[in-house]
Design a protein around this motif. Structure first.
Motif, PDB file in Angstrom:
ATOM      1  N   TRP A  30      86.098 -74.345-101.791  1.00  0.00           N
ATOM      2  CA  TRP A  30      86.075 -74.168-100.338  1.00  0.00           C
ATOM      3  C   TRP A  30      87.422 -74.572 -99.723  1.00  0.00           C
ATOM      4  CZ3 TRP A  30      82.089 -71.528 -98.533  1.00  0.00           C
ATOM      5  CH2 TRP A  30      80.872 -71.578 -99.214  1.00  0.00           C
ATOM      6  N   SER A  59      90.275 -72.041-100.781  1.00  0.00           N
ATOM      7  CA  SER A  59      90.097 -70.748-100.109  1.00  0.00           C
ATOM      8  C   SER A  59      90.505 -70.840 -98.645  1.00  0.00           C
ATOM      9  CB  SER A  59      88.640 -70.297-100.220  1.00  0.00           C
ATOM     10  OG  SER A  59      88.252 -70.146-101.569  1.00  0.00           O
ATOM     11  N   SER A  60      90.163 -71.927 -97.995  1.00  0.00           N
ATOM     12  CA  SER A  60      90.561 -72.114 -96.598  1.00  0.00           C
ATOM     13  C   SER A  60      92.076 -72.166 -96.460  1.00  0.00           C
ATOM     14  CB  SER A  60      89.925 -73.390 -96.048  1.00  0.00           C
ATOM     15  OG  SER A  60      90.327 -73.616 -94.715  1.00  0.00           O
ATOM     16  N   THR A  99      88.875 -67.396 -90.475  1.00  0.00           N
ATOM     17  CA  THR A  99      88.539 -68.003 -91.763  1.00  0.00           C
ATOM     18  C   THR A  99      87.059 -68.363 -91.818  1.00  0.00           C
ATOM     19  OG1 THR A  99      90.780 -68.895 -92.006  1.00  0.00           O
ATOM     20  CG2 THR A  99      89.034 -69.937 -93.303  1.00  0.00           C
ATOM     21  N   GLY A 100      86.539 -68.932 -90.743  1.00  0.00           N
ATOM     22  CA  GLY A 100      85.121 -69.263 -90.696  1.00  0.00           C
ATOM     23  C   GLY A 100      84.234 -68.036 -90.809  1.00  0.00           C
ATOM     24  N   PHE A 130      83.906 -67.007 -94.345  1.00  0.00           N
ATOM     25  CA  PHE A 130      83.010 -67.890 -95.082  1.00  0.00           C
ATOM     26  C   PHE A 130      81.537 -67.698 -94.699  1.00  0.00           C
ATOM     27  CE2 PHE A 130      86.524 -71.265 -95.707  1.00  0.00           C
ATOM     28  CZ  PHE A 130      86.922 -70.642 -96.876  1.00  0.00           C
ATOM     29  N   MET A 169      79.148 -66.114 -97.159  1.00  0.00           N
ATOM     30  CA  MET A 169      78.953 -66.993 -98.304  1.00  0.00           C
ATOM     31  C   MET A 169      77.875 -68.028 -98.009  1.00  0.00           C
ATOM     32  SD  MET A 169      83.048 -67.370 -98.988  1.00  0.00           S
ATOM     33  CE  MET A 169      82.919 -68.633-100.235  1.00  0.00           C
ATOM     34  N   ALA A 170      77.948 -68.625 -96.817  1.00  0.00           N
ATOM     35  CA  ALA A 170      76.945 -69.622 -96.434  1.00  0.00           C
ATOM     36  C   ALA A 170      75.551 -68.996 -96.344  1.00  0.00           C
ATOM     37  CB  ALA A 170      77.330 -70.265 -95.109  1.00  0.00           C
ATOM     38  N   VAL A 206      88.662 -62.865-101.117  1.00  0.00           N
ATOM     39  CA  VAL A 206      87.902 -64.089-100.876  1.00  0.00           C
ATOM     40  C   VAL A 206      86.417 -63.811-100.649  1.00  0.00           C
ATOM     41  CG1 VAL A 206      87.621 -66.097 -99.353  1.00  0.00           C
ATOM     42  CG2 VAL A 206      89.914 -65.305 -99.965  1.00  0.00           C
ATOM     43  N   MET A 207      86.083 -62.856 -99.781  1.00  0.00           N
ATOM     44  CA  MET A 207      84.680 -62.682 -99.425  1.00  0.00           C
ATOM     45  C   MET A 207      83.838 -62.207-100.609  1.00  0.00           C
ATOM     46  SD  MET A 207      82.883 -60.419 -96.395  1.00  0.00           S
ATOM     47  CE  MET A 207      83.707 -61.320 -95.082  1.00  0.00           C
ATOM     48  N   GLY A 218      83.588 -64.797-103.151  1.00  0.00           N
ATOM     49  CA  GLY A 218      82.857 -65.896-102.531  1.00  0.00           C
ATOM     50  C   GLY A 218      81.362 -65.644-102.489  1.00  0.00           C
ATOM     51  N   ALA A 227      78.726 -67.928-104.206  1.00  0.00           N
ATOM     52  CA  ALA A 227      77.676 -68.508-103.374  1.00  0.00           C
ATOM     53  C   ALA A 227      76.294 -68.225-103.948  1.00  0.00           C
ATOM     54  CB  ALA A 227      77.776 -67.971-101.950  1.00  0.00           C
TER      55      ALA A 227
END
Length: 327
Positions: free
Chosen positions: A89, A92-93, A107-108, A111, A114-115, A165-166, A169, A173
């Protein structure tokens, strides 16, 4: 009472000093006294905690003599994959903001899927364990995390955050959601009667210790690699990307090691037996998911421009300056 207080002080102090030494090693080098001192001091404090709990305390916080092999295996697995996930995490950020130039809000948003994936998969993890067993579900989740970390390592100094990333991710996840619940179940099942609370507490402790140490060690190694490249006149984006790749690859190694421990030492539960077609349904789904994410990442994650040195100079202007000419 005094022994209990001693254990309470030794455990967090040892972790804090050890992590501080690892961080200092990234700044000053592993041979620096300011790094070696805290590292050795932290190890000594942790060994002292083990000695006090095992030999001195009449009512130890952690009864090492009563811990079962299954509980130890479960904690080792959690320690390994937590040492990979916490840095994932963070790295990646940093990559999204420092290399690709995304804002904190963007960026959020990257993510967010993923969450949501973790939430959705974790809700079904208990049912999957009931049907396929702890070993199959936990091992499958760890393999998905390993695949995701390997796809993360394909990041470049420029490109799409969705591809780099996504997509990795989301795969990672899904693996997280499939691993957290089974790892806790493995710990409680491996504990003796009346030790369910102790087992759950030890798993949470292993998760925190693994995350803290993994974050310190992986970021330290990535920083050292990046600093060396910048010192060799590499561009900052390229150097940062290469350092982040090192962190991802080490993280993939940690999750792969956790998967190996799972398949080697976690026993097959009775719920995992039955018709072969049903038992192979989850492994087949994991394999298809890994292949699909890899195919998308490799198909769409190609360089967005020709590499340096590949451009032609046909039709361009050239300029000649006299040596004695001054502005």
């Amino acid at each position: 009472g005094n022994c209990a207080l001693t254990g309470v002080l030794l455990w967090p102090s040892g972790r804090l000093v050890l992590v501080d030494g690892v961080v200092e090693a990234g700044l000053l080098g592993w041979s620096a006294a300011a790094a070696l001192g805290p590292i050795l001091g932290g190890i000594v404090l942790l060994l002292a905690f083990n000695f006090v709990e095992a030999r001195v305390a009449s009512a130890p916080l952690v009864p090492f003599k009563d811990l079962t092999k299954g509980l130890g295996v479960a904690n080792a697995i959690v320690l390994l994959f937590s040492a990979s996930l916490f840095p994932m995490w963070f790295v990646s950020s940093l990559y999204l903001q420092q290399v690709l130039g995304l804002s904190p809000l963007s960026t959020g948003l990257i993510f967010l899927p993923m969450a949501l994936t973790i939430m959705l998969v974790a809700r079904s993890a208990g049912k999957l364990v009931t049907r396929f067993g702890v070993r199959t579900v936990l091992g499958g989740g760890l393999l998905m995390m390993t695949g995701g970390m390997l796809l993360f390592s394909r990041i470049g100094p420029s490109g799409s955050p969705v591809i780099y990333v996504m997509i990795p991710g989301i795969l990672t996840a899904a693996g997280i959601g499939m691993s957290i619940v089974p790892s806790t179940i493995a710990a409680t099942q491996g504990a003796r009667e009346g030790q369910a609370g102790l087992a759950s507490g030890l798993v949470n402790t292993s998760r925190q210790v693994g995350g803290g140490l993994g974050l310190a060690i992986l970021i330290t190694l990535a920083t050292q690699h990046t600093t060396g490249l910048i010192g060799s006149n590499h561009g900052v984006p390229q150097a940062l990307t290469s350092g982040f790749q090192v962190a991802y690859l080490i993280g993939a190694g940690l999750t792969a090691a956790a998967a190996i421990v799972t398949f080697a030492f976690v026993p097959r539960t009775p719920s995992a037996t039955g018709v072969a077609v049903r038992r192979l349904a989850l492994p087949a789904t994991v394999a298809v998911t890994l292949a699909g994410c890899a195919a998308v990442a490799f198909a769409l994650g190609r360089p967005h421009g020709a590499p340096i040195g590949a451009y032609k100079l046909d039709g361009t202007y050239s300029f000649v300056s006299a040596p004695s000419l001054h502005p």
